[in-house]
Design an enzyme around this catalytic site. Structure first.
Site, PDB file in Angstrom:
ATOM      1  N   LYS A 201       0.843  -1.187   0.000  1.00 16.39           N
ATOM      2  CA  LYS A 201       0.000   0.000   0.000  1.00 16.39           C
ATOM      3  C   LYS A 201       0.886   1.248   0.000  1.00 16.39           C
ATOM      4  O   LYS A 201       1.880   1.306   0.725  1.00 16.39           O
ATOM      5  CB  LYS A 201      -0.886  -0.009   1.256  1.00 16.39           C
ATOM      6  CG  LYS A 201      -1.736   1.234   1.461  1.00 16.39           C
ATOM      7  CD  LYS A 201      -2.865   1.313   0.470  1.00 16.39           C
ATOM      8  CE  LYS A 201      -3.776   2.508   0.765  1.00 16.39           C
ATOM      9  NZ  LYS A 201      -4.799   2.678  -0.284  1.00 16.39           N
ATOM     10  N   ARG A 292      24.267  -1.463   7.395  1.00 15.88           N
ATOM     11  CA  ARG A 292      25.550  -0.772   7.256  1.00 15.88           C
ATOM     12  C   ARG A 292      25.477   0.562   7.986  1.00 15.88           C
ATOM     13  O   ARG A 292      24.412   0.957   8.456  1.00 15.88           O
ATOM     14  CB  ARG A 292      25.837  -0.510   5.775  1.00 15.88           C
ATOM     15  CG  ARG A 292      24.664   0.203   5.079  1.00 15.88           C
ATOM     16  CD  ARG A 292      24.964   0.630   3.675  1.00 15.88           C
ATOM     17  NE  ARG A 292      23.773   1.043   2.966  1.00 15.88           N
ATOM     18  CZ  ARG A 292      23.137   2.194   3.104  1.00 15.88           C
ATOM     19  NH1 ARG A 292      23.586   3.077   3.981  1.00 15.88           N
ATOM     20  NH2 ARG A 292      22.059   2.488   2.399  1.00 15.88           N
TER      21      ARG A 292
END
Length: 455
Positions: A201, A292
């Site tokens: 959505k 990261r």
């Protein structure tokens, strides 16, 4: 434990990691392409190794060259920075197979979280709110039409292995679905080597808020507040701040708890960021997790006092030196990404020689950069040349400090987005903290209309 680290990156993040390693008493090895021979990260490291020609495929993405650089210099560990191979499970495993510590999460965690559809399933099972959509990859147009009808248009079709805004298409009506799904699959195959897509959505006008976490290998996981990254152009972040102007103590607590559950659900260790979309009613939904260090990590460092890069040394197996109770958000920080580009010409990249350079300074001002006067910015890489970060006791004071810092920042010889950032900082909607991730596109459209009308 290891004493020498190879930094498999370039530019400001490589310089940032060099400094963190030196503070920790570690030697640094950097790598560079032939185009980066005179780059700062190649000049200031203890050792530097050329790994190939300018093309990233033949240099910074060349896994075998990076492994060889570690072996030839005796580097026992490798820090990937961000971008390039930082979220490659294959590369993380290759490091481990060659006896090199990958300063990041496990290959299994990277693999799980890199598959957006699989990550969504994992978060749902862990009780983390997710955006309504398909359960995993969508295998046919008919299946996509059925799901879209159930959750309601508009919807997004997104690459399962995606990132950086690639492989995403908005669909407002059923008759658009087949064509846009095909385009998204082609783009996903081209950029990620995987054409799987999923459906979700579209939250219209959301706020993009992310939670920074860090975890050690003993299972201790700490959330370090949030960053608001809603100022985006084409799914690329332009400006970030912490804390988010949208935040309440209750929402922060709920989002941090969800982020910790998310990390624990996939056995995560190292620094990582859980990205959420937040609607106007302050409902939040998991979007993705970045495995990261983030470009925008300095704003978190400044409001928490935690050095996120140096703390990545948990890769040595050490426990976190703090607990959740030790973390307190103090003041307000804003980061502007300074790019070599021309906003007046569609943000066209502007490589070239920096003839003169003046970097702002003073209390509460930080500049992370790898450029210097006389440096020639090559045309082969990302256009970001610096990050300007300010910190002040309040948001309004931080905005004022950023205005003056931007006004003092001079980069001559190339085009930059400094004046554009100054216009954003002075915008009344930004000052009010009411912007969402649709703001910048509207801002650019309004600016174009004003220009066309001679205003």
């Amino acid at each position: 434990m290891w004493k020498k680290v190879l930094i498999a990156n370039r530019g400001e993040i490589a310089v940032r990691i060099i400094r963190a390693c030196r503070e920790a008493g570690l030697q640094c090895v950097t790598v560079y392409s032939t185009a980066d021979k005179t780059a700062l990260h190649a000049e200031i490291a203890d050792e530097s190794v050329c790994i190939g020609p300018p093309s990233v495929q033949d240099s910074y993405l060349n896994m075998n060259a990076l492994i060889s650089a570690c072996q030839n210099t005796g580097a026992e560990a490798l820090h990937p920075g961000f971008g390039f191979l930082s979220e490659s499970a294959e590369f993380a495993q290759l490091c481990i197979d060659n006896g090199i510590t990958f300063i990041g999460p496990s290959p299994a965690s990277i693999s799980m979280l890199g598959d957006k559809a699989r990550a969504k399933e994992t978060m749902k099972a862990a009780g983390v709110p997710v955006i309504p959509g398909s359960d995993g990859a969508v295998t046919s147009v008919e299946e996509a039409k059925k799901i879209a009808a159930e959750i309601g248009y508009p919807v997004l079709v997104k690459a399962s292995a995606g990132g950086g805004g690639r492989g995403i298409r908005r669909i407002d009506r059923e008759d658009q679905l087949e064509e846009q799904m095909s385009v998204a699959k082609e783009e996903a195959k081209l950029f990620f080597g995987n054409d799987e897509v999923y459906l979700e959505k579209l939250i219209v006008g959301p706020h993009h808020v992310e939670i920074q976490i860090i975890a050690d290998q003993m299972g201790n996981t700490v959330a370090l507040g949030e960053r608001d990254c809603s100022m985006q152009r084409r799914n690329q972040k332009v400006l970030e701040e912490s804390p988010s102007p949208l935040m309440t103590p209750e929402l922060r607590k709920a989002m941090q708890e969800a982020a910790v559950r998310a990390a624990k659900a996939c056995g995560y260790y190292n620094a990582g960021t859980i990205e959420f979309l937040v609607d106007d009613d302050r409902n939040f939904y998991f979007m993705e997790m970045n495995t990261r260090i983030q470009v925008e990590h300095p704003v978190t460092e400044w409001v928490t006092g935690v050095d996120l890069v140096q703390t990545l040394l948990v890769a040595q197996g050490k426990p976190l030196p703090f607990t959740q109770d030790d973390i307190e958000v103090r003041g307000h920080a804003i980061e502007c990404r300074i790019n070599a580009e021309n906003p007046e010409q569609g943000f066209r990249p502007s490589p070239g020689k920096i003839r003169s350079l003046h970097i702002p300074g003073g209390p509460g001002i930080r500049v992370d950069s790898a450029v210097y006067q006389g440096y020639t910015i090559p045309p082969y890489y990302d256009s970001m040349i610096a990050k300007l970060i300010v910190h002040a006791p309040t948001r309004s004071q931080a905005i004022m400090k950023m205005r003056w810092a931007l006004a003092e920042f001079i980069v001559d010889g190339i085009d930059s987005n400094i004046d554009f950032q100054l216009r954003l900082i002075k915008n009344k909607d930004f000052e009010a903290g009411t912007y969402d991730n649709t703001f910048l596109e509207k801002f650019l459209a309004d600016s174009k209309n004003d220009k066309d009308n001679g205003k």
